[in-house]
Design a protein around this motif. Sequence first.
Motif, PDB file in Angstrom:
ATOM      1  N   LYS A 171      -0.514  72.277 -15.594  1.00 29.41           N
ATOM      2  CA  LYS A 171      -1.390  71.402 -16.391  1.00 29.41           C
ATOM      3  C   LYS A 171      -2.231  70.503 -15.487  1.00 29.41           C
ATOM      4  CE  LYS A 171       1.503  71.140 -20.562  1.00 29.41           C
ATOM      5  NZ  LYS A 171       2.262  70.226 -21.448  1.00 29.41           N
ATOM      6  N   SER A 172      -1.565  69.887 -14.515  1.00 31.26           N
ATOM      7  CA  SER A 172      -2.277  68.970 -13.621  1.00 31.26           C
ATOM      8  C   SER A 172      -3.305  69.721 -12.774  1.00 31.26           C
ATOM      9  CB  SER A 172      -1.292  68.232 -12.709  1.00 31.26           C
ATOM     10  OG  SER A 172      -0.609  69.128 -11.843  1.00 31.26           O
ATOM     11  N   ASN A 173      -2.966  70.929 -12.340  1.00 28.60           N
ATOM     12  CA  ASN A 173      -3.917  71.736 -11.566  1.00 28.60           C
ATOM     13  C   ASN A 173      -5.156  72.074 -12.376  1.00 28.60           C
ATOM     14  OD1 ASN A 173      -2.509  71.740  -9.199  1.00 28.60           O
ATOM     15  ND2 ASN A 173      -1.798  73.855  -9.325  1.00 28.60           N
ATOM     16  N   THR A 174      -4.948  72.387 -13.657  1.00 31.83           N
ATOM     17  CA  THR A 174      -6.073  72.716 -14.538  1.00 31.83           C
ATOM     18  C   THR A 174      -6.994  71.518 -14.711  1.00 31.83           C
ATOM     19  OG1 THR A 174      -4.718  74.335 -15.739  1.00 31.83           O
ATOM     20  CG2 THR A 174      -6.729  73.557 -16.822  1.00 31.83           C
ATOM     21  N   ILE A 175      -6.402  70.339 -14.909  1.00 28.99           N
ATOM     22  CA  ILE A 175      -7.197  69.115 -15.069  1.00 28.99           C
ATOM     23  C   ILE A 175      -7.996  68.831 -13.805  1.00 28.99           C
ATOM     24  CG2 ILE A 175      -7.080  66.605 -15.383  1.00 28.99           C
ATOM     25  CD1 ILE A 175      -4.595  67.079 -17.136  1.00 28.99           C
ATOM     26  N   ILE A 176      -7.354  68.961 -12.649  1.00 25.98           N
ATOM     27  CA  ILE A 176      -8.029  68.700 -11.377  1.00 25.98           C
ATOM     28  C   ILE A 176      -9.185  69.676 -11.172  1.00 25.98           C
ATOM     29  CG2 ILE A 176      -7.766  68.761  -8.853  1.00 25.98           C
ATOM     30  CD1 ILE A 176      -4.845  67.813  -9.371  1.00 25.98           C
ATOM     31  N   ASP A 177      -8.944  70.960 -11.442  1.00 22.16           N
ATOM     32  CA  ASP A 177      -9.991  71.976 -11.274  1.00 22.16           C
ATOM     33  C   ASP A 177     -11.199  71.683 -12.167  1.00 22.16           C
ATOM     34  OD1 ASP A 177      -8.601  73.376  -9.357  1.00 22.16           O
ATOM     35  OD2 ASP A 177      -7.734  74.829 -10.764  1.00 22.16           O
ATOM     36  N   GLN A 178     -10.934  71.216 -13.391  1.00 22.96           N
ATOM     37  CA  GLN A 178     -12.026  70.931 -14.321  1.00 22.96           C
ATOM     38  C   GLN A 178     -12.760  69.634 -13.975  1.00 22.96           C
ATOM     39  OE1 GLN A 178     -10.285  71.103 -18.244  1.00 22.96           O
ATOM     40  NE2 GLN A 178      -9.995  73.327 -18.179  1.00 22.96           N
ATOM     41  N   CYS A 179     -12.058  68.715 -13.295  1.00 23.57           N
ATOM     42  CA  CYS A 179     -12.679  67.452 -12.912  1.00 23.57           C
ATOM     43  C   CYS A 179     -13.391  67.531 -11.562  1.00 23.57           C
ATOM     44  CB  CYS A 179     -11.620  66.348 -12.844  1.00 23.57           C
ATOM     45  SG  CYS A 179     -11.010  65.791 -14.454  1.00 23.57           S
ATOM     46  N   LEU A 180     -13.018  68.528 -10.759  1.00 20.46           N
ATOM     47  CA  LEU A 180     -13.552  68.649  -9.404  1.00 20.46           C
ATOM     48  C   LEU A 180     -15.082  68.676  -9.343  1.00 20.46           C
ATOM     49  CD1 LEU A 180     -12.593  68.848  -6.468  1.00 20.46           C
ATOM     50  CD2 LEU A 180     -12.589  71.339  -6.715  1.00 20.46           C
ATOM     51  N   PRO A 181     -15.771  69.431 -10.222  1.00 24.78           N
ATOM     52  CA  PRO A 181     -17.238  69.439 -10.159  1.00 24.78           C
ATOM     53  C   PRO A 181     -17.873  68.082 -10.438  1.00 24.78           C
ATOM     54  CG  PRO A 181     -16.410  71.290 -11.461  1.00 24.78           C
ATOM     55  CD  PRO A 181     -15.256  70.364 -11.244  1.00 24.78           C
ATOM     56  N   HIS A 182     -17.118  67.177 -11.047  1.00 21.09           N
ATOM     57  CA  HIS A 182     -17.641  65.856 -11.408  1.00 21.09           C
ATOM     58  C   HIS A 182     -17.202  64.782 -10.404  1.00 21.09           C
ATOM     59  CE1 HIS A 182     -18.747  67.500 -15.371  1.00 21.09           C
ATOM     60  NE2 HIS A 182     -17.584  68.137 -15.309  1.00 21.09           N
ATOM     61  N   SER A 183     -16.586  65.197  -9.297  1.00 19.77           N
ATOM     62  CA  SER A 183     -16.085  64.247  -8.297  1.00 19.77           C
ATOM     63  C   SER A 183     -16.964  64.261  -7.049  1.00 19.77           C
ATOM     64  CB  SER A 183     -14.645  64.595  -7.921  1.00 19.77           C
ATOM     65  OG  SER A 183     -14.606  65.832  -7.225  1.00 19.77           O
ATOM     66  N   GLY A 184     -16.577  63.471  -6.069  1.00 15.83           N
ATOM     67  CA  GLY A 184     -17.279  63.453  -4.785  1.00 15.83           C
ATOM     68  C   GLY A 184     -18.431  62.480  -4.710  1.00 15.83           C
ATOM     69  N   ASN A 185     -18.647  61.690  -5.769  1.00 19.17           N
ATOM     70  CA  ASN A 185     -19.808  60.800  -5.816  1.00 19.17           C
ATOM     71  C   ASN A 185     -19.427  59.338  -5.596  1.00 19.17           C
ATOM     72  OD1 ASN A 185     -18.342  60.676  -8.132  1.00 19.17           O
ATOM     73  ND2 ASN A 185     -20.071  60.883  -9.546  1.00 19.17           N
ATOM     74  N   SER A 186     -18.404  59.110  -4.783  1.00 16.02           N
ATOM     75  CA  SER A 186     -17.978  57.731  -4.523  1.00 16.02           C
ATOM     76  C   SER A 186     -17.918  57.467  -3.024  1.00 16.02           C
ATOM     77  CB  SER A 186     -16.587  57.476  -5.123  1.00 16.02           C
ATOM     78  OG  SER A 186     -15.594  58.093  -4.304  1.00 16.02           O
ATOM     79  N   ILE A 187     -17.745  56.205  -2.683  1.00 16.04           N
ATOM     80  CA  ILE A 187     -17.418  55.824  -1.315  1.00 16.04           C
ATOM     81  C   ILE A 187     -15.910  55.626  -1.283  1.00 16.04           C
ATOM     82  CG2 ILE A 187     -17.662  54.063   0.475  1.00 16.04           C
ATOM     83  CD1 ILE A 187     -20.419  53.447  -0.569  1.00 16.04           C
ATOM     84  N   ARG A 188     -15.245  56.331  -0.393  1.00 15.44           N
ATOM     85  CA  ARG A 188     -13.795  56.248  -0.290  1.00 15.44           C
ATOM     86  C   ARG A 188     -13.434  55.408   0.927  1.00 15.44           C
ATOM     87  NH1 ARG A 188     -13.121  62.839  -0.772  1.00 15.44           N
ATOM     88  NH2 ARG A 188     -14.014  63.075  -2.880  1.00 15.44           N
ATOM     89  N   ILE A 189     -12.728  54.315   0.682  1.00 14.06           N
ATOM     90  CA  ILE A 189     -12.402  53.363   1.752  1.00 14.06           C
ATOM     91  C   ILE A 189     -10.892  53.226   1.876  1.00 14.06           C
ATOM     92  CG2 ILE A 189     -12.718  51.007   2.598  1.00 14.06           C
ATOM     93  CD1 ILE A 189     -15.204  50.854   0.731  1.00 14.06           C
ATOM     94  N   GLY A 190     -10.373  53.494   3.050  1.00 11.86           N
ATOM     95  CA  GLY A 190      -8.955  53.302   3.322  1.00 11.86           C
ATOM     96  C   GLY A 190      -8.728  51.927   3.920  1.00 11.86           C
ATOM     97  N   ILE A 191      -7.704  51.234   3.464  1.00 12.88           N
ATOM     98  CA  ILE A 191      -7.402  49.887   3.953  1.00 12.88           C
ATOM     99  C   ILE A 191      -5.946  49.835   4.376  1.00 12.88           C
ATOM    100  CG2 ILE A 191      -7.314  47.431   3.367  1.00 12.88           C
ATOM    101  CD1 ILE A 191      -9.513  47.995   1.278  1.00 12.88           C
ATOM    102  N   THR A 192      -5.710  49.467   5.627  1.00 17.41           N
ATOM    103  CA  THR A 192      -4.348  49.412   6.129  1.00 17.41           C
ATOM    104  C   THR A 192      -4.140  48.157   6.978  1.00 17.41           C
ATOM    105  OG1 THR A 192      -2.621  50.697   7.215  1.00 17.41           O
ATOM    106  CG2 THR A 192      -4.774  50.701   8.273  1.00 17.41           C
ATOM    107  N   GLY A 193      -2.903  47.858   7.279  1.00 20.08           N
ATOM    108  CA  GLY A 193      -2.555  46.677   8.067  1.00 20.08           C
ATOM    109  C   GLY A 193      -1.077  46.387   7.904  1.00 20.08           C
ATOM    110  N   VAL A 194      -0.548  45.636   8.832  1.00 13.39           N
ATOM    111  CA  VAL A 194       0.882  45.343   8.801  1.00 13.39           C
ATOM    112  C   VAL A 194       1.235  44.498   7.571  1.00 13.39           C
ATOM    113  CG1 VAL A 194       1.139  45.459  11.305  1.00 13.39           C
ATOM    114  CG2 VAL A 194       0.561  43.279  10.219  1.00 13.39           C
ATOM    115  N   PRO A 195       2.468  44.581   7.089  1.00 14.32           N
ATOM    116  CA  PRO A 195       2.892  43.715   5.978  1.00 14.32           C
ATOM    117  C   PRO A 195       2.665  42.250   6.329  1.00 14.32           C
ATOM    118  CG  PRO A 195       4.530  45.420   6.377  1.00 14.32           C
ATOM    119  CD  PRO A 195       3.531  45.526   7.501  1.00 14.32           C
ATOM    120  N   GLY A 196       2.089  41.507   5.387  1.00 14.14           N
ATOM    121  CA  GLY A 196       1.826  40.093   5.619  1.00 14.14           C
ATOM    122  C   GLY A 196       0.413  39.792   6.069  1.00 14.14           C
ATOM    123  N   VAL A 197      -0.375  40.854   6.306  1.00 11.02           N
ATOM    124  CA  VAL A 197      -1.740  40.639   6.764  1.00 11.02           C
ATOM    125  C   VAL A 197      -2.652  40.211   5.616  1.00 11.02           C
ATOM    126  CG1 VAL A 197      -2.655  42.975   6.424  1.00 11.02           C
ATOM    127  CG2 VAL A 197      -3.461  41.588   8.357  1.00 11.02           C
ATOM    128  N   GLY A 198      -2.186  40.375   4.383  1.00 12.00           N
ATOM    129  CA  GLY A 198      -2.973  39.951   3.222  1.00 12.00           C
ATOM    130  C   GLY A 198      -3.777  41.074   2.599  1.00 12.00           C
TER     131      GLY A 198
END
Length: 333
Positions: free
Chosen positions: A44-71
Motif C-alpha cells: 500500500k505504501s509503495n503504491t502511494i509513493i509511486d503515485q506521489c512521486l511525479p508530484h514531488s521534487g519541487n522543494s528545497i531540502r535542508i538537513g539540520i544537525t548538531g550535538v544535543p543541547g545546541v538548540g
Amino acid sequence: MIKSFRKMSPSVAELTQGVLNGDIAALARAITLVESTNSAHFQKSNTIIDQCLPHSGNSIRIGITGVPGVGKSTFIETFGSYLTGMGKKVAVLAVDPSSSISKGSILGDKTRMQELVKDKNAFIRPSPTGHSLGGVARKTRETIILCEAAGFNTILVETVGVGQSETAVHGMVDFFLLLKLAGAGDELQGIKRGIMEMADAIVINKADGNNIEQVKLAKAEFSKALHLYPPKENGWITEVLSCSALQKTGISEIWKLIQTYMDNTPGMQHITTKRRMQNKYWLLQTIEDQLKQQFYGNKKIKLHLDIMVQKVIDGKISPFTAAEELLNLAKVP
C-alpha cells in the motif's frame, strides 16, 4: 464488536488523492503507512509513493544537525516560522531518538515547537529512529516525497546528533547545515573530516548575551579550519555564520546563504545531479534493508538463529561459520 464501530480506513486511492490535495490528515495517515513494519502495509505504501512521486521534487531540502543541547529545536522553530512568514510551506521531519533499552521514543518535538505547530503553513512530523543509521528514521526519504506531493516547498530534516553516520541525512537533502556552540571546547575538537566536509554551512547558535565574544572567536576558528579542506565538487565554499534562535537574530542571513547556494548551482544542474546520485544510493540502501528484513523474517532462520547464537556464545562455532550456515539456510527453498 468494537471493530464494527471503527471508521473504515481510507483506500490507497483516497489517501493518495488526499495527500495531493494537501490534506494534512491524509498526509499523516500515509506517512504512518510508510513507517509501518507490517508487511500488509508495504505494498500500500509503495503504491502511494509511486503515485506521489511525479508530484514531488519541487522543494528545497535542508538537513539540520548538531550535538544535543545546541538548540536544534529552537532553531528549527525560529527558522521555520521565518519561512512561513515569507509564505513558504514548511515540513519539519524531526527524528526522535529511540531508547536502546525500552525501544520507545518520547516524540516531543511538537511540544518543543509550540508556536510552529500551530502554524497552518507548517507540518511537524516526529518519528522514532528505531535502529536507523545516524538517527534518520528508516522511511524519512519516502516521507519527503509525500510532503512535497502535499505542497510543502521547504523540507527541514532534523537529525539526532553528530557523527559519521550523519551521511544518511546528507544523502537525502540539498543543503546540509551544521549547528555548533561557542565556548563548548569543541572548536578544534569538532573539526572532524566527515561532518565538516559534508556541511554546506556552519552556524554557531546562541550568539546572545555574554556569549557574543566567544561566538566571534569560534567563527574565526572554524573559518580558519575550513581552509584546510578541499573545495566541494560544485565549487561551493562552506561559510560560517552565527545566530541567536532565541532572540531570532541572524536567521535572515542563513536563508540568504541557502538561496545563494541554490542560485549558484548553474541551472540547478548540480542539485539535479546530486538528487540522481541520492536516488541511486537509496535504491541500493533499500535493497540492503529488504534483504535484511527477508532474512530475519524467514521461518527457517527464526527456528535456527537462537541455536546458532548460543553455539557462538559457547565457542562451539565461529561467528563466520554460523553466519555462512544461516545464509545458506535462507537460500534453501
